[in-house]
Design a protein around this motif. Structure first.
Motif, mmCIF file in Angstrom:
data_model
loop_
_atom_site.group_PDB
_atom_site.id
_atom_site.type_symbol
_atom_site.label_atom_id
_atom_site.label_comp_id
_atom_site.label_asym_id
_atom_site.label_seq_id
_atom_site.Cartn_x
_atom_site.Cartn_y
_atom_site.Cartn_z
ATOM 1 N N ARG A 173 -22.119 21.268 9.689
ATOM 2 C CA ARG A 173 -21.124 20.248 9.962
ATOM 3 C C ARG A 173 -20.457 20.570 11.297
ATOM 4 O O ARG A 173 -20.354 21.736 11.680
ATOM 5 N N LYS A 174 -20.019 19.522 11.997
ATOM 6 C CA LYS A 174 -19.336 19.705 13.272
ATOM 7 C C LYS A 174 -17.834 19.842 13.083
ATOM 8 O O LYS A 174 -17.157 20.519 13.847
ATOM 9 N N GLU A 175 -17.302 19.152 12.077
ATOM 10 C CA GLU A 175 -15.873 19.169 11.810
ATOM 11 C C GLU A 175 -15.644 19.639 10.377
ATOM 12 O O GLU A 175 -16.536 19.532 9.527
ATOM 13 N N LYS A 176 -14.453 20.141 10.108
ATOM 14 C CA LYS A 176 -14.158 20.622 8.756
ATOM 15 C C LYS A 176 -14.268 19.509 7.732
ATOM 16 O O LYS A 176 -14.778 19.703 6.632
ATOM 17 N N VAL A 177 -13.787 18.305 8.103
ATOM 18 C CA VAL A 177 -13.865 17.160 7.200
ATOM 19 C C VAL A 177 -15.077 16.322 7.578
ATOM 20 O O VAL A 177 -15.148 15.764 8.674
ATOM 21 N N VAL B 261 -24.894 12.103 9.829
ATOM 22 C CA VAL B 261 -24.030 12.904 8.965
ATOM 23 C C VAL B 261 -23.102 13.778 9.801
ATOM 24 O O VAL B 261 -21.887 13.805 9.606
ATOM 25 N N LEU B 262 -23.673 14.488 10.757
ATOM 26 C CA LEU B 262 -22.901 15.436 11.559
ATOM 27 C C LEU B 262 -21.866 14.749 12.444
ATOM 28 O O LEU B 262 -20.817 15.315 12.739
ATOM 29 N N ASN B 263 -22.181 13.526 12.871
ATOM 30 C CA ASN B 263 -21.272 12.806 13.762
ATOM 31 C C ASN B 263 -20.347 11.848 13.027
ATOM 32 O O ASN B 263 -19.691 11.006 13.642
ATOM 33 N N ASN B 264 -20.278 11.960 11.681
ATOM 34 C CA ASN B 264 -19.388 11.113 10.884
ATOM 35 C C ASN B 264 -19.560 9.636 11.253
ATOM 36 O O ASN B 264 -18.603 8.923 11.561
ATOM 37 N N ALA B 265 -20.805 9.191 11.219
ATOM 38 C CA ALA B 265 -21.141 7.859 11.708
ATOM 39 C C ALA B 265 -20.542 6.750 10.846
ATOM 40 O O ALA B 265 -20.420 6.877 9.627
ATOM 41 N N PHE C 65 -19.546 14.916 1.982
ATOM 42 C CA PHE C 65 -20.173 16.198 1.652
ATOM 43 C C PHE C 65 -21.014 16.642 2.850
ATOM 44 O O PHE C 65 -21.821 15.867 3.365
ATOM 45 N N PRO C 66 -20.862 17.871 3.326
ATOM 46 C CA PRO C 66 -21.644 18.313 4.488
ATOM 47 C C PRO C 66 -23.111 18.536 4.137
ATOM 48 O O PRO C 66 -23.497 18.499 2.965
ATOM 49 N N ILE C 67 -23.917 18.767 5.138
ATOM 50 C CA ILE C 67 -25.310 19.134 4.896
ATOM 51 C C ILE C 67 -25.329 20.515 4.254
ATOM 52 O O ILE C 67 -24.762 21.469 4.775
ATOM 53 N N ASP C 68 -25.963 20.609 3.110
ATOM 54 C CA ASP C 68 -25.944 21.816 2.275
ATOM 55 C C ASP C 68 -27.378 22.125 1.871
ATOM 56 O O ASP C 68 -27.870 21.627 0.862
ATOM 57 N N ILE C 69 -28.055 22.931 2.684
ATOM 58 C CA ILE C 69 -29.477 23.185 2.462
ATOM 59 C C ILE C 69 -29.681 24.544 1.796
ATOM 60 O O ILE C 69 -29.353 25.586 2.355
ATOM 61 N N GLY D 24 -13.789 25.833 -0.071
ATOM 62 C CA GLY D 24 -13.528 25.224 1.221
ATOM 63 C C GLY D 24 -14.686 24.434 1.784
ATOM 64 O O GLY D 24 -14.698 24.067 2.964
ATOM 65 N N MET D 25 -15.660 24.128 0.949
ATOM 66 C CA MET D 25 -16.817 23.365 1.419
ATOM 67 C C MET D 25 -16.483 21.890 1.576
ATOM 68 O O MET D 25 -16.900 21.237 2.531
ATOM 69 N N VAL D 26 -15.726 21.357 0.610
ATOM 70 C CA VAL D 26 -15.302 19.956 0.634
ATOM 71 C C VAL D 26 -13.794 19.904 0.412
ATOM 72 O O VAL D 26 -13.166 20.914 0.107
ATOM 73 N N SER D 27 -13.229 18.724 0.555
ATOM 74 C CA SER D 27 -11.770 18.599 0.426
ATOM 75 C C SER D 27 -11.315 18.784 -1.016
ATOM 76 O O SER D 27 -10.338 19.491 -1.285
ATOM 77 N N THR D 28 -12.009 18.136 -1.946
ATOM 78 C CA THR D 28 -11.671 18.292 -3.357
ATOM 79 C C THR D 28 -12.925 18.418 -4.202
ATOM 80 O O THR D 28 -13.999 17.933 -3.829
#
Length: 450
Positions: free
Chosen positions: A360-364, A329-333, A344-348, A88-92
């Motif tokens: 991430r702020k949103e799931k997608v 990244v977080l604001n889907n700019a 891909f979300p921030i993955d540290i 569930g980290m990314v869509s696919t």
């Protein structure tokens, strides 16, 4: 062999391959140099898989050359295609056979008449003057050789060419210079995944998991936190990891394990890289014993392969005309000069701890990446692509992934070919023309092309 080219690409990882192919298909004469004996970089040498983030929700946001690679793998039965991410980290995610990927890359590179490839060839030095690269010197079994080009693309992953040119760069996070840890990936066979899947279904609280996914058809695991804690308390686990992380392979009883963690070492130091290899291989042996003893379904598993090298997540990041930030990244700019998209979300991976943190702020997650992150300040004829673009430590933890690196590489190669035709420097490229060319080739330069 020629000594002068329209475009010279250093590094034949996923970003460099996409750059070289795009430039050659754009009519430019291209030289691609690579230090190892095969193309593919972290995917083929470090077994990084599956590919991630072709989609944001139901929308495919990366196509072009990256999708062509997947299609070629599919024709060989070497991928399961784009499937929902069980974690569930990314869509696919896109499970692939990394050995077959090597064959695909050799095939693709061999078909381009404008493209010359030199393997087993390392950068030695670069001669620069007034923000321009006059030539570069390589070293190989044949000795030294000097090459020049109208435009140079650094796709080394570590910004090696940019560093030789004394371009400004940053290492690690801002507060202490620490970079994300390295990982040596390995694969095991003989896993009874039905047993593992049943445990995941029965103990959902122990996993980060999308239970709506068809886990019986494809399993990926981020969890078994209690088992890792139990093994650590008994002295069977001393690796700075808080979980089991693995992905099912293309074949049903095989998994790729992403659990070794080597922190505090530099990806641009030969001494540190050597130390990392020794420590990571020690960890592989411990992890094999741990999996067999503690994890359901792994009691009779066996080692299939260990990657040829330990994977580096982060090293140099160039100082670019623009810098990708965590806020973007977080604001889907979105960006008017976007040349690629990332979902891909921030993955540290904590540089000093054992945790893996998503932001991430949103799931997608889905944002545009502007052309300027590939343009080093003070340089006219140099582009940098892949995981050494201009980005903050946090933003790079999103943009470093393979699919994004490939999309950026295609953009860099497309821009370099257009610049060669028009006689314009890379830092003055007509970004609108680059966007149009990418769209014409089936790529997606930004959200307005969706």
């Amino acid at each position: 062999m020629k000594k002068n080219y329209d475009v010279l690409v250093a590094g034949a990882g996923p970003s460099g391959i996409a750059a070289a192919l795009a430039a050659a298909r754009g009519g430019a004469s291209v030289l691609l140099i690579e230090k190892s004996g095969c193309p593919g970089g972290m995917n083929t040498q470090a077994m990084v898989s599956p590919l991630m983030a072709f989609h944001a929700g139901k929308r495919q946001v990366v196509k072009g050359i990256p999708q062509e690679v997947v299609d070629r793998l599919a024709s060989r039965g070497a991928t399961l295609g784009h499937i929902p991410d069980p974690i569930g980290m990314v869509s696919t995610i896109t499970p692939i056979d990394t050995a077959a990927l090597k064959l695909v890359y050799f095939d693709m590179l061999s078909q381009e008449k404008n493209l010359t490839v030199l393997l087993h060839t390392m950068l030695e030095s670069a001669e620069c003057e007034n923000g321009r690269i006059k030539n570069i010197t390589t070293v190989s079994k044949s000795g030294k050789a000097v090459f020049s080009a109208k435009t140079y693309i650094d796709a080394t992953g570590d910004g090696d060419l940019a560093a030789l040119c004394r371009a400004d760069f940053i290492l690690g996070r801002s507060r202490d210079g620490m970079a994300q840890p390295m990982t040596l990936i390995f694969s095991v066979g003989g896993v009874e995944l039905a047993e593992t899947t049943a445990y995941v279904r029965q103990n959902p609280e122990q996993f980060i998991c999308d239970q709506a996914c068809e886990l019986e058809k494809y399993l990926a695991v981020s969890g078994f936190f209690s088992l890792v804690k139990q093994a650590r308390e008994k002295g069977d686990f001393d690796i700075p990891r808080d979980r089991v992380l693995f992905f099912q392979g293309v074949r049903p009883d095989e998994v790729t394990v992403n659990m070794t963690r080597v922190a505090g070492l530099s990806g641009v130091s030969a001494k540190d890289l050597t130390a990392a290899e020794f420590e990571a291989h020690r960890q592989v042996e411990q992890l094999l014993a741990f999996l067999k003893k503690y994890v359901p379904g792994f009691a009779r598993c066996h080692l299939l392969s260990v990657a040829a090298q330990t994977g580096v997540r982060e090293s140099r990041r160039i100082e670019g005309r623009e810098t990708l930030t965590a806020e973007q990244v977080l604001n889907n700019a979105s960006h008017p000069e976007s040349v690629a998209m990332c979902a891909f979300p921030i993955d540290i991976h904590d540089p000093v701890g054992s945790e893996l943190n998503w932001m991430r702020k949103e799931k997608v997650c889905c944002y545009d990446i502007p052309y300027g992150v590939m343009v080093p300040v003070k340089f006219h004829d140099l582009l940098v692509t892949g995981r050494c673009i201009s980005a903050t430590h946090e933003a790079l933890a999103s943009a470093r992934i393979t699919v994004t690196a490939m999309a950026l590489g295609e953009a860099a190669g497309t821009a370099a070919a257009l610049c060669a035709k028009s006689g314009v420097d890379a830092d003055e490229a007509d970004v609108a023309a680059v966007q149009d060319a990418l769209a014409a080739h089936g790529a997606i330069p930004g959200r307005r092309w969706l």
